[in-house]
Scaffold this active site. Structure first.
Site, PDB file in Angstrom:
ATOM      1  N   GLU A   1      29.671  53.081  28.645  1.00 27.75           N
ATOM      2  CA  GLU A   1      30.484  52.122  29.391  1.00 27.75           C
ATOM      3  C   GLU A   1      31.002  50.979  28.520  1.00 27.75           C
ATOM      4  O   GLU A   1      32.031  50.371  28.843  1.00 27.75           O
ATOM      5  CB  GLU A   1      29.681  51.543  30.559  1.00 27.75           C
ATOM      6  CG  GLU A   1      29.313  52.552  31.636  1.00 27.75           C
ATOM      7  CD  GLU A   1      30.523  53.099  32.362  1.00 27.75           C
ATOM      8  OE1 GLU A   1      31.482  52.341  32.574  1.00 27.75           O
ATOM      9  OE2 GLU A   1      30.522  54.292  32.692  1.00 27.75           O
TER      10      GLU A   1
ATOM     11  N   GLU B   1      35.862  44.218  30.529  1.00 26.73           N
ATOM     12  CA  GLU B   1      36.841  45.310  30.531  1.00 26.73           C
ATOM     13  C   GLU B   1      38.028  44.952  29.648  1.00 26.73           C
ATOM     14  O   GLU B   1      38.552  43.829  29.703  1.00 26.73           O
ATOM     15  CB  GLU B   1      37.293  45.564  31.964  1.00 26.73           C
ATOM     16  CG  GLU B   1      38.250  46.725  32.113  1.00 26.73           C
ATOM     17  CD  GLU B   1      38.613  46.983  33.552  1.00 26.73           C
ATOM     18  OE1 GLU B   1      39.655  47.611  33.793  1.00 26.73           O
ATOM     19  OE2 GLU B   1      37.840  46.548  34.441  1.00 26.73           O
TER      20      GLU B   1
ATOM     21  N   ASN C   1      31.005  44.585  45.014  1.00 26.75           N
ATOM     22  CA  ASN C   1      29.852  44.844  44.146  1.00 26.75           C
ATOM     23  C   ASN C   1      29.255  43.554  43.605  1.00 26.75           C
ATOM     24  O   ASN C   1      28.029  43.424  43.491  1.00 26.75           O
ATOM     25  CB  ASN C   1      30.249  45.773  42.995  1.00 26.75           C
ATOM     26  CG  ASN C   1      30.338  47.219  43.431  1.00 26.75           C
ATOM     27  OD1 ASN C   1      29.487  47.709  44.168  1.00 26.75           O
ATOM     28  ND2 ASN C   1      31.376  47.907  42.992  1.00 26.75           N
TER      29      ASN C   1
END
Length: 378
Positions: free
Chosen positions: A231, A240, A278
């Site tokens: 990831e 990200e 989340n």
């Protein structure tokens, strides 16, 4: 968990990893290095792993015997994964993989039946057979033959072997992965992803990597870190990389909305936590207001690790079980992939990314001195 991870980078890394694996598969066994650790291997009653009659003839049995300091009891833990004495290798007779297959001395040939991992838990494992070096009959009598057997953690499978600097024993009172092993797994990691931050986060989920046998504990730790590796590009990226995606992670249908801003809920941390719902769920579980302050995940190492452990231990995502349950209940590493990103990767959707995760997992279990188990793919 629906999010965008480092797709392009991962594909490149996967291709390089596969190419290296292909190259390594054709290499022959190399001579032991003068830097390789050498010494006795002791087991039951403090007795030594011994070559019968100090003979270096092919097929000579390897046994347990009173320690005497002779060359028949001096073993080199070679960098190629072999254990060597009297110029030859510890070898599983007839390339056996079944319980009870005996071990012997034989010319070093580079076969899988001559490869061993000396684990931090003091097991000596043959990865090809997925079994441990074992004293036949659980006896400390002189001449007791050594064999391989399913790893049980019993005293007749525990060994004190010479160790190099790269795989010291892990601290039994802390994380099952030592700091040296962690650094070996992530040689290029961002300093944000500190070992101390990870250890500090473990208290939030005390069952993680502490459930089941030593093998299962190591497999779970390796599985978590392998997915994290994928990831984050090897624990390099904290956030990200595709900023164009940032505004897409606000679900306006949630009653609490996006109080930190439309573009505030992008992927962060070891599991790349994303979406307002989340952040809300993870924060509620951890007792941290991540909905209003999602930046904590990129500014506090312990908080970042806690969000990764939150997902691992409590969320099933597109799968049918949490990654934690997949590992401790024997479903296998492949089910952890399904629970993390299965909707985009599993069932043939992106085999290169699946293989990237598997490659990391296989490397990490070797560092931790255990075996990968079954059901690696999804």
């Amino acid at each position: 968990m629906k999010r965008i991870s480092l797709r392009g980078l991962t594909l490149v890394r996967s291709a390089v990893t596969l190419a290296v694996a292909a190259l390594l598969s054709v290499l022959v066994t190399v001579p032991a290095s003068a830097a390789d650790p050498v010494g006795s291997i002791t087991g039951l009653a403090g007795k030594c792993v011994d070559v019968a009659a100090a003979s270096n003839a092919n097929g000579t049995p390897v046994q347990l015997y009173d320690c005497n300091g002779s060359g028949a009891q001096q073993w080199t833990v070679a960098g190629d994964g072999t254990l060597r004495a009297l110029g030859k290798c510890l070898d599983i007779t007839e390339r056996g993989t079944a319980n009870g297959s005996t071990v012997q001395l034989w010319d070093c040939g580079g076969g899988a039946n001559q490869k061993w991992v000396v684990s931090a838990a003091n097991d000596i494992v043959n990865p090809a057979a997925d079994k441990c070096l074992d004293v036949t009959g659980n006896t400390s009598a002189n001449g007791a033959r050594l064999q391989i057997w399913t790893c049980t953690g019993a005293p007749n499978q525990k060994w004190n072997a010479p160790r190099g600097g790269s795989t010291p024993p892990s601290n039994p009172g802390s994380f099952i992965v030592s700091e040296a092993q962690f650094n070996q797994m992530f040689p290029s990691r961002n300093s944000f992803y500190s070992y101390s931050g990870l250890v500090a986060a473990l208290g939030a989920y005390p069952g993680f990597a502490k459930t089941g046998s030593d093998t299962v504990k190591r497999q779970e730790a390796a599985a978590f870190l392998a997915n994290v590796n994928h990831e984050t590009g090897g624990l390099v990226h904290v956030v990200e990389q595709n900023t164009a995606n940032y505004p897409h992670y606000c679900d306006p249908n949630q009653s609490y909305g996006c109080p930190a801003g439309q573009a505030a809920y992008y992927g962060r941390g070891p599991i790349q936590l994303s979406w307002n719902f989340n952040y809300k769920a993870a924060g509620d579980s951890l007792g941290i207001d991540l909905l209003n302050n999602p930046w904590l995940v990129q500014n506090d190492s312990s908080v970042a690790w806690k969000t990764g452990l939150w997902y691992w231990n409590t969320q099933s995502g597109p799968g049918t079980m949490t990654p934690h349950n997949a590992m401790v209940n024997g479903a296998g590493f492949g089910q952890t992939i399904r629970s993390i990103n299965g909707s985009l990767e599993c069932d043939g959707r992106n085999p290169a990314q699946v293989q990237s995760r598997i490659n990391a997992y296989q490397r990490f279990v070797q560092i931790l001195g255990t075996t990968p188990g079954n059901n690696l793919s999804c």
